[in-house]
Design a protein around this motif. Structure first.
Motif, PDB file in Angstrom:
ATOM      1  N   ALA A 131       0.804  -1.220   0.000  1.00 49.79           N
ATOM      2  CA  ALA A 131       0.000   0.000   0.000  1.00 49.79           C
ATOM      3  C   ALA A 131       0.840   1.275   0.000  1.00 49.79           C
ATOM      4  CB  ALA A 131      -0.942  -0.011   1.207  1.00 49.79           C
ATOM      5  N   TRP A 132       1.894   1.336   0.795  1.00 49.73           N
ATOM      6  CA  TRP A 132       2.658   2.576   0.905  1.00 49.73           C
ATOM      7  C   TRP A 132       3.329   2.953  -0.420  1.00 49.73           C
ATOM      8  CZ3 TRP A 132       2.916   7.104   2.595  1.00 49.73           C
ATOM      9  CH2 TRP A 132       4.096   7.827   2.768  1.00 49.73           C
ATOM     10  N   PRO A 133       4.047   2.053  -1.091  1.00 47.43           N
ATOM     11  CA  PRO A 133       4.595   2.418  -2.407  1.00 47.43           C
ATOM     12  C   PRO A 133       3.505   2.790  -3.414  1.00 47.43           C
ATOM     13  CG  PRO A 133       5.658   0.438  -1.584  1.00 47.43           C
ATOM     14  CD  PRO A 133       4.497   0.719  -0.680  1.00 47.43           C
ATOM     15  N   THR A 134       2.332   2.143  -3.306  1.00 43.04           N
ATOM     16  CA  THR A 134       1.231   2.469  -4.218  1.00 43.04           C
ATOM     17  C   THR A 134       0.723   3.882  -3.961  1.00 43.04           C
ATOM     18  OG1 THR A 134       0.566   0.140  -4.315  1.00 43.04           O
ATOM     19  CG2 THR A 134      -1.051   1.771  -5.038  1.00 43.04           C
ATOM     20  N   LEU A 135       0.602   4.260  -2.693  1.00 44.54           N
ATOM     21  CA  LEU A 135       0.149   5.614  -2.361  1.00 44.54           C
ATOM     22  C   LEU A 135       1.168   6.651  -2.813  1.00 44.54           C
ATOM     23  CD1 LEU A 135      -1.939   7.448  -1.040  1.00 44.54           C
ATOM     24  CD2 LEU A 135      -0.807   7.064   1.160  1.00 44.54           C
ATOM     25  N   LEU A 136       2.447   6.361  -2.640  1.00 45.81           N
ATOM     26  CA  LEU A 136       3.477   7.292  -3.108  1.00 45.81           C
ATOM     27  C   LEU A 136       3.411   7.443  -4.627  1.00 45.81           C
ATOM     28  CD1 LEU A 136       6.560   6.257  -0.929  1.00 45.81           C
ATOM     29  CD2 LEU A 136       5.128   8.304  -0.685  1.00 45.81           C
ATOM     30  N   TRP A 137       3.242   6.320  -5.337  1.00 41.61           N
ATOM     31  CA  TRP A 137       3.115   6.391  -6.799  1.00 41.61           C
ATOM     32  C   TRP A 137       1.870   7.180  -7.202  1.00 41.61           C
ATOM     33  CZ3 TRP A 137      -1.047   4.345  -9.525  1.00 41.61           C
ATOM     34  CH2 TRP A 137      -0.969   4.488 -10.912  1.00 41.61           C
ATOM     35  N   ALA A 138       0.744   6.913  -6.549  1.00 47.69           N
ATOM     36  CA  ALA A 138      -0.528   7.530  -6.922  1.00 47.69           C
ATOM     37  C   ALA A 138      -0.528   9.033  -6.704  1.00 47.69           C
ATOM     38  CB  ALA A 138      -1.677   6.897  -6.126  1.00 47.69           C
ATOM     39  N   THR A 139       0.398   9.529  -5.874  1.00 46.69           N
ATOM     40  CA  THR A 139       0.478  10.961  -5.599  1.00 46.69           C
ATOM     41  C   THR A 139       1.741  11.588  -6.203  1.00 46.69           C
ATOM     42  OG1 THR A 139       1.497  10.484  -3.437  1.00 46.69           O
ATOM     43  CG2 THR A 139      -0.899  10.761  -3.506  1.00 46.69           C
ATOM     44  N   GLY A 140       2.297  10.918  -7.196  1.00 48.00           N
ATOM     45  CA  GLY A 140       3.433  11.468  -7.924  1.00 48.00           C
ATOM     46  C   GLY A 140       4.733  11.486  -7.167  1.00 48.00           C
TER      47      GLY A 140
END
Length: 367
Positions: A167-176
């Motif tokens: 989840a954390w890498p996905t959230l970082l990716w999703a917010t640029g």
């Protein structure tokens, strides 16, 4: 299901303050916060302002704009004092969220101009997690929040983002803020609060992926249900929604809605779309009620509200529904809302082109 609440706000702020306290001796005004345009002092102040504004909106039941006040630090406030401000504004948001009733909503612009208590909690946690990451980068600190917090943010206010392995890498990716294997870089993003559609005695409350997961697994989805539990059709629809979310094809405005009764806050059924509009602007609706809510006009009310919402869009031209031949009550609901029975050729086309099962009748509404 662990619904977003003030507890997660408190947990996120605690992790932020613990991390940043290791750098209180640095000059935060001289250090840029990761990839954002602000220095670390301005970034921390921004987080505190967001937490306070969210607390003010949900506590003050803001309707059309933010509550008209702003926060100002006393001159000379250093990083240690700023951390105290973060703790305080986090506590205020946590208290406001926990004090709000389940159906309370207040102004927030993205994307439907309102958010509920879970939305405000999720937005607050997102601000804390993401900007702590930014500040930690600038200050040379290690920071990784609890995976459960990142997952809660994604499944609450990023329903349009396909979940990744973590989840954390996905959230970082999703917010640029990072890269994710096999996905393009994100340059422009916004989170997405759930849609609610008012009806006469009901509110059609858009399900978040977190709630849909819980319903699929036999939980209550965070709702109090008339009769103690949802009808099986609602659980099945939630399961299809989760599959779409996990496949990255879920569009939150064409998802599943829980029917919440205004008089007592009890959920009495579900309604939703079987997918997004096709190339011809055709979309299908399905619905059900718990047994104790039947025969009181709730299905008619909900179907009328959702059909009107859909047909008001530019990408929807036809709303359809399928009914078993023996389901006379449902046919009456459709007729009251303005659906008409499709002709033989339309039904045959629906079987061939859309996989409609034999034995079902097709009803159509074109506005």
């Amino acid at each position: 299901m662990r619904a977003m609440s003030g507890d997660q706000v408190t947990e996120a702020v605690r992790g932020c303050v613990t991390t940043l306290r290791a750098a209180v001796d640095q000059d935060w005004t001289a250090v840029r916060a990761g990839g954002v345009e602000w220095d670390c002092h301005a970034t921390a102040l921004h987080v505190a302002e967001c937490l306070l504004a969210y607390a003010g909106n949900i506590a003050g039941h803001a309707r059309d704009a933010y509550v008209p006040f702003e926060m100002r630090l006393k001159d000379g406030t250093g990083s240690d004092g700023l951390l105290h401000v973060l703790e305080t504004t986090g506590a205020l948001l946590a208290a406001a969220v926990n004090a709000a009733a389940p159906g309370d909503r207040a102004f927030h612009p993205y994307p439907f101009r309102s958010a509920d208590r879970e939305g405000f909690a999720a937005m607050g946690v997102a601000e804390v997690l993401l900007h702590t990451h930014d500040m930690a980068q600038g200050l040379g600190l290690a920071y990784t929040p609890a995976e459960s917090l990142a997952d809660a943010v994604l499944t609450s206010i990023f329903p349009h983002v396909q979940p990744g392995p973590d989840a954390w890498p996905t959230l970082l990716w999703a917010t640029g803020r990072g890269e994710l294997a096999g996905r393009p870089k994100v340059d422009d993003w916004r989170w997405h609060n759930n849609l609610v559609i008012p009806a006469e005695r009901l509110t059609l409350t858009g399900l978040r992926p977190a709630a849909a997961r819980d319903l699929r697994l036999g939980g209550d989805g965070g709702f109090s249900w008339l009769g103690g539990a949802p009808y099986e059709g609602t659980r099945e629809a939630a399961g299809f929604m989760v599959k779409g979310y996990e496949a990255g094809v879920h569009r939150p405005d064409f998802g599943v809605f829980t029917l919440v009764r205004a008089e007592d806050g009890l959920a009495v059924g579900g309604i939703g779309f079987h997918g997004t509009p096709d190339a011809e602007g055709r979309v299908e609706i399905g619905y059900d009620l718990v047994p104790d809510a039947r025969g009181q006009g709730y299905a008619t009310e909900a179907l009328r509200a959702l059909t009107a919402w859909a047909l008001a869009r530019d990408d929807v031209h036809t709303v359809v529904a399928t009914v078993e031949a023996e389901n006379t009550p449902s046919e009456r609901v459709l007729a009251r809302v303005g659906f008409h029975r499709a002709g033989t050729e339309q039904e045959e086309a629906a079987r061939e082109e859309h996989g409609m099962a034999s034995g079902l009748r097709l009803y159509v509404h074109t506005g």
